[in-house]
Design a protein around this motif. Structure first.
Motif, PDB file in Angstrom:
ATOM      1  N   ALA A   1       0.799  -1.225   0.000  1.00  0.00           N
ATOM      2  CA  ALA A   1       0.000   0.000   0.000  1.00  0.00           C
ATOM      3  C   ALA A   1       0.830   1.272   0.000  1.00  0.00           C
ATOM      4  O   ALA A   1       0.289   2.361  -0.147  1.00  0.00           O
ATOM      5  CB  ALA A   1      -0.947  -0.001   1.197  1.00  0.00           C
ATOM      6  N   LYS A   2       2.158   1.162   0.162  1.00  0.00           N
ATOM      7  CA  LYS A   2       2.982   2.361   0.052  1.00  0.00           C
ATOM      8  C   LYS A   2       3.104   2.808  -1.404  1.00  0.00           C
ATOM      9  O   LYS A   2       3.546   3.928  -1.681  1.00  0.00           O
ATOM     10  CB  LYS A   2       4.365   2.133   0.664  1.00  0.00           C
ATOM     11  CG  LYS A   2       5.252   1.160  -0.081  1.00  0.00           C
ATOM     12  CD  LYS A   2       6.576   0.940   0.639  1.00  0.00           C
ATOM     13  CE  LYS A   2       7.482  -0.038  -0.091  1.00  0.00           C
ATOM     14  NZ  LYS A   2       7.928   0.480  -1.402  1.00  0.00           N
ATOM     15  N   ASP A   3       2.713   1.937  -2.335  1.00  0.00           N
ATOM     16  CA  ASP A   3       2.685   2.270  -3.754  1.00  0.00           C
ATOM     17  C   ASP A   3       1.241   2.384  -4.211  1.00  0.00           C
ATOM     18  O   ASP A   3       0.316   1.902  -3.543  1.00  0.00           O
ATOM     19  CB  ASP A   3       3.395   1.196  -4.580  1.00  0.00           C
ATOM     20  CG  ASP A   3       4.864   1.055  -4.205  1.00  0.00           C
ATOM     21  OD1 ASP A   3       5.500   2.093  -3.915  1.00  0.00           O
ATOM     22  OD2 ASP A   3       5.371  -0.081  -4.195  1.00  0.00           O
ATOM     23  N   GLY A   4       1.042   3.011  -5.366  1.00  0.00           N
ATOM     24  CA  GLY A   4      -0.308   3.140  -5.869  1.00  0.00           C
ATOM     25  C   GLY A   4      -0.327   3.652  -7.292  1.00  0.00           C
ATOM     26  O   GLY A   4       0.709   4.024  -7.857  1.00  0.00           O
ATOM     27  N   THR A   5      -1.503   3.641  -7.892  1.00  0.00           N
ATOM     28  CA  THR A   5      -1.705   4.191  -9.222  1.00  0.00           C
ATOM     29  C   THR A   5      -2.715   5.322  -9.114  1.00  0.00           C
ATOM     30  O   THR A   5      -3.471   5.425  -8.144  1.00  0.00           O
ATOM     31  CB  THR A   5      -2.229   3.121 -10.187  1.00  0.00           C
ATOM     32  OG1 THR A   5      -3.435   2.556  -9.662  1.00  0.00           O
ATOM     33  CG2 THR A   5      -1.194   2.017 -10.375  1.00  0.00           C
TER      34      THR A   5
ATOM     35  N   THR B   1       6.854  11.100 -22.966  1.00  0.00           N
ATOM     36  CA  THR B   1       7.205   9.688 -23.081  1.00  0.00           C
ATOM     37  C   THR B   1       5.932   8.851 -23.087  1.00  0.00           C
ATOM     38  O   THR B   1       4.893   9.275 -22.579  1.00  0.00           O
ATOM     39  CB  THR B   1       8.108   9.254 -21.916  1.00  0.00           C
ATOM     40  OG1 THR B   1       8.342   7.847 -21.993  1.00  0.00           O
ATOM     41  CG2 THR B   1       7.471   9.574 -20.571  1.00  0.00           C
ATOM     42  N   ASP B   2       6.034   7.661 -23.682  1.00  0.00           N
ATOM     43  CA  ASP B   2       4.906   6.728 -23.645  1.00  0.00           C
ATOM     44  C   ASP B   2       4.899   5.918 -22.360  1.00  0.00           C
ATOM     45  O   ASP B   2       3.925   5.208 -22.073  1.00  0.00           O
ATOM     46  CB  ASP B   2       4.965   5.776 -24.846  1.00  0.00           C
ATOM     47  CG  ASP B   2       4.717   6.501 -26.168  1.00  0.00           C
ATOM     48  OD1 ASP B   2       3.984   7.514 -26.146  1.00  0.00           O
ATOM     49  OD2 ASP B   2       5.254   6.064 -27.205  1.00  0.00           O
ATOM     50  N   ASP B   3       5.982   6.005 -21.598  1.00  0.00           N
ATOM     51  CA  ASP B   3       6.069   5.263 -20.346  1.00  0.00           C
ATOM     52  C   ASP B   3       5.326   6.004 -19.236  1.00  0.00           C
ATOM     53  O   ASP B   3       5.071   7.209 -19.325  1.00  0.00           O
ATOM     54  CB  ASP B   3       7.527   5.066 -19.938  1.00  0.00           C
ATOM     55  CG  ASP B   3       8.304   4.237 -20.943  1.00  0.00           C
ATOM     56  OD1 ASP B   3       7.697   3.343 -21.563  1.00  0.00           O
ATOM     57  OD2 ASP B   3       9.516   4.486 -21.119  1.00  0.00           O
ATOM     58  N   ALA B   4       4.998   5.274 -18.194  1.00  0.00           N
ATOM     59  CA  ALA B   4       4.364   5.895 -17.034  1.00  0.00           C
ATOM     60  C   ALA B   4       5.348   6.844 -16.353  1.00  0.00           C
ATOM     61  O   ALA B   4       6.553   6.587 -16.318  1.00  0.00           O
ATOM     62  CB  ALA B   4       3.911   4.818 -16.057  1.00  0.00           C
ATOM     63  N   VAL B   5       4.837   7.945 -15.841  1.00  0.00           N
ATOM     64  CA  VAL B   5       5.657   8.904 -15.103  1.00  0.00           C
ATOM     65  C   VAL B   5       5.471   8.616 -13.609  1.00  0.00           C
ATOM     66  O   VAL B   5       4.348   8.643 -13.100  1.00  0.00           O
ATOM     67  CB  VAL B   5       5.244  10.349 -15.426  1.00  0.00           C
ATOM     68  CG1 VAL B   5       6.037  11.329 -14.566  1.00  0.00           C
ATOM     69  CG2 VAL B   5       5.453  10.644 -16.910  1.00  0.00           C
ATOM     70  N   SER B   6       6.578   8.324 -12.941  1.00  0.00           N
ATOM     71  CA  SER B   6       6.510   7.958 -11.526  1.00  0.00           C
ATOM     72  C   SER B   6       6.756   9.172 -10.650  1.00  0.00           C
ATOM     73  O   SER B   6       7.574  10.044 -10.985  1.00  0.00           O
ATOM     74  CB  SER B   6       7.545   6.875 -11.201  1.00  0.00           C
ATOM     75  OG  SER B   6       7.248   5.682 -11.908  1.00  0.00           O
TER      76      SER B   6
END
Length: 230
Positions: free
Chosen positions: A37-41, A122-127
């Motif tokens: 849960a420390k990560d998310g979208t 970019t086509d990649d996800a931005v973190s």
């Protein structure tokens, strides 16, 4: 920070980007990762979304939590202005400090966090990696050394008094923060520095947000958490 901060359903962040095509800021809902849960979208919380501007232009993304906080602004240079909440609330689910040590739930809406990244389209996800911004105080209130009477010691909240050096031209109760550099930013005002006291009150409320209390007996404690400016 010794505490891991986890996302919960209902959390929101706001992202600012001066290079974005149309909307320069947008509110996003956070969905916690089911395994960590420390990560998310994130997904847009409304009709405004950030879209890439120039194809080769570096985009600077500045993000703040909580997203819907009143009075939080971020300029094109990533200088954020955060209001200071001098009246915070902690939630207790019991008033019984006779038999138990009571730990109040902190109001995480006072736990401002920020994130920054810069990238060309970019086509990649931005973190975005968020870091806590506020000074976190864990306050432990001890019960009386002896039983005073049948009601012992009733605690409705605590006051935190801090002494700061300021200038006579400062009038707003906020602070400025350079998100990219990770430093307090902006002028402290003009005039002769003076010393003044500031008080933050942490009150106890129940699960419905109504004023509450804890009755503390000898040998038991009440733990509260406060968030103060960095």
């Amino acid at each position: 920070n010794p505490y891991q901060i986890n996302w919960v359903n209902g959390d929101q962040i706001k992202i600012f980007c001066a290079e974005a095509e149309t909307a320069k800021s947008a509110l996003y809902n956070v969905t916690p990762d089911p395994t960590t849960a420390k990560d998310g979208t994130i997904a847009a919380a409304g009709s405004d979304v950030l879209q890439w501007g120039g194809d080769t232009e570096t985009h600077h993304f500045y993000a703040t939590y909580p997203g819907a906080a009143d009075g939080v602004t971020v300029d094109a240079n990533g200088i954020a202005t955060f209001p200071i909440n001098r009246n915070q609330k902690c939630t207790v689910t019991t008033t019984n400090g006779y038999d138990n040590d009571v730990v109040a739930k902190p109001d995480m809406k006072n736990a401002n966090m920020v994130a920054y990244t810069a990238t060309a389209p970019t086509d990649d996800a931005v973190s975005l990696t968020f870091k806590p911004l506020m000074t976190t105080l864990e306050i432990v209130v001890q019960g009386p050394s002896t039983n005073i009477n049948s009601s012992n010691a009733r605690v409705t909240g605590v006051s935190i008094v801090s002494t700061i050096q300021t200038t006579s031209s400062e009038t707003s109760d906020n602070f400025k923060y350079d998100i990219a550099k990770g430093t307090i930013s902006g002028s402290a005002g003009t005039g002769t520095p003076t010393t003044k006291s500031e008080t933050t009150f942490i009150s106890l409320v129940d699960a419905n947000g109504n004023a509450s209390y804890v009755d503390l007996a000898n040998g038991h404690t009440l733990t509260l958490t406060a968030f103060l400016p960095p």
